[in-house]
Design a protein around this motif. Structure first.
Motif, PDB file in Angstrom:
ATOM      1  N   TYR A 278       0.834  -1.206   0.000  1.00  0.00           N
ATOM      2  CA  TYR A 278       0.000   0.000   0.000  1.00  0.00           C
ATOM      3  C   TYR A 278       0.864   1.250   0.000  1.00  0.00           C
ATOM      4  CZ  TYR A 278      -3.304   3.496   1.683  1.00  0.00           C
ATOM      5  OH  TYR A 278      -4.055   4.633   1.827  1.00  0.00           O
TER       6      TYR A 278
ATOM      7  N   SER B 260       0.040  -4.125  -4.969  1.00  0.00           N
ATOM      8  CA  SER B 260       0.248  -2.718  -5.307  1.00  0.00           C
ATOM      9  C   SER B 260      -0.548  -2.329  -6.549  1.00  0.00           C
ATOM     10  CB  SER B 260       1.744  -2.435  -5.523  1.00  0.00           C
ATOM     11  OG  SER B 260       2.275  -3.259  -6.552  1.00  0.00           O
TER      12      SER B 260
ATOM     13  N   PHE C 154      -4.128  -1.880  -5.348  1.00  0.00           N
ATOM     14  CA  PHE C 154      -4.311  -0.656  -4.559  1.00  0.00           C
ATOM     15  C   PHE C 154      -4.434   0.577  -5.460  1.00  0.00           C
ATOM     16  CE2 PHE C 154      -2.013  -2.896  -0.904  1.00  0.00           C
ATOM     17  CZ  PHE C 154      -3.209  -3.199  -0.276  1.00  0.00           C
TER      18      PHE C 154
ATOM     19  N   PHE D 219      -6.297   2.454   6.499  1.00  0.00           N
ATOM     20  CA  PHE D 219      -5.940   1.232   5.787  1.00  0.00           C
ATOM     21  C   PHE D 219      -6.847   0.074   6.191  1.00  0.00           C
ATOM     22  CE2 PHE D 219      -3.578  -2.782   5.598  1.00  0.00           C
ATOM     23  CZ  PHE D 219      -3.290  -2.829   4.237  1.00  0.00           C
TER      24      PHE D 219
ATOM     25  N   ILE E  80      -9.370   0.710   3.137  1.00  0.00           N
ATOM     26  CA  ILE E  80      -8.644   0.068   2.034  1.00  0.00           C
ATOM     27  C   ILE E  80      -8.744  -1.450   2.100  1.00  0.00           C
ATOM     28  CG2 ILE E  80      -6.414  -0.194   0.910  1.00  0.00           C
ATOM     29  CD1 ILE E  80      -7.695   2.575   0.646  1.00  0.00           C
TER      30      ILE E  80
ATOM     31  N   SER F 264     -10.001  -4.368  -0.717  1.00  0.00           N
ATOM     32  CA  SER F 264      -8.876  -5.062  -1.367  1.00  0.00           C
ATOM     33  C   SER F 264      -8.975  -6.571  -1.274  1.00  0.00           C
ATOM     34  CB  SER F 264      -7.550  -4.602  -0.733  1.00  0.00           C
ATOM     35  OG  SER F 264      -7.427  -3.207  -0.771  1.00  0.00           O
TER      36      SER F 264
END
Length: 276
Positions: free
Chosen positions: A93, A158, A161, A183, A187, A191
């Motif tokens: 991240y 990655s 993200f 996060f 996130i 994810s």
């Protein structure tokens, strides 16, 4: 024009059908042969078994310590996957979202590591694991597999993200959430497809890897299932029915894991590809 359209469609379906046959036929043949006696396999390898029983599977567990190997593989695969994702979660991240000194160097080193063959790492890994006192220990295999899967997991996570809009993080920051809270609360839930993709690939790496497991373990205390197939091939290679049964025992878990998570894996790979 319609004829050409139908011809292209037929060609596409024929190609897909060929791929399916080439992929499924060997597995189906091994699975059906695992229920046949050795004599039936020798007489006609393509015929069905005269009667289906589990004697080959029972014999496989008696010949080799498959239960022990199975438990070792489950521990190594699950722990290696969790450790890999735990390390790569926040770091991927940060690499995807922030610019900092040395970022390109880190990405470059990890990219180059994908070009290094596993055989070239056997001696240094053996010496390192031996020095740390982790030779013939499951924890040694877990560390090696978690590290070996870092580049692949990094690029998958990655890339995923990058598909998440920054406005979601900015809104969380405006509401008073810190970096860690943003996060884990914003996130991470979004994810799941990316983490599922990385988890499946890492699990398959840990479950199917043979070379490091053979070099870094000895005896049956810490060895994993792929080494069980090597054991059958070297010691009981002429007993094909039992060897086929052992093969099915080894590959079934990886197939089940992928079947359970295939939708998230496909969506994770697709989302990362669109942005990347």
């Amino acid at each position: 024009m319609n004829i050409m359209k139908y011809f292209l469609l037929l060609t596409k379906y024929m190609f897909v059908g060929l791929i399916i046959v080439l992929s499924v036929a060997p597995f189906l043949w091994v699975f059906l042969s695992s229920f046949k006696s050795n004599m039936e396999i020798m007489v006609s390898s393509l015929s069905l078994a005269s009667h289906f029983d589990l004697s080959n599977y029972e014999k496989a567990f008696k010949i080799a310590p498959l239960a022990r190997f199975y438990l070792n593989s489950v521990i190594v695969a699950v722990c290696g996957t969790i450790l890999n994702l735990f390390i790569l979660g926040l770091s991927s991240y940060v690499i995807a979202r922030f610019n900092f000194r040395g970022k390109n160097i880190i990405i470059g080193i990890l990219s180059l590591s994908l070009l290094i063959p596993g055989a070239a790492l056997l001696q240094p890994l053996y010496l390192t694991v031996k020095t740390l006192g982790l030779y013939d220990h499951l924890f040694g295999l877990i560390l090696v597999y978690a590290g070996f899967g870092l580049p692949t997991s990094l690029f998958i996570l990655s890339s995923f993200f990058l598909t998440i809009p920054k406005s979601l993080e900015e809104s969380a920051y405006l509401d008073g959430a810190g970096f860690i809270k943003t996060f884990y609360r914003v996130i991470l839930p979004l994810s799941k497809p990316g983490f599922s993709t990385a988890a499946v690939l890492q699990f398959l790496l840990c479950w199917n890897e043979f070379q490091f497991a053979l070099t870094l373990t000895t005896g049956s205390k810490s060895r994993t299932l792929p080494l069980a197939l090597y054991y059958f091939k070297s010691q009981f290679g002429s007993d094909y029915g039992v060897m086929f049964a052992a093969t099915i025992i080894v590959i079934i878990p990886s197939i089940i894991v992928y079947m359970i998570m295939q939708e998230q894996v496909v969506s994770g790979l697709t989302a990362g590809a669109v942005k990347g």
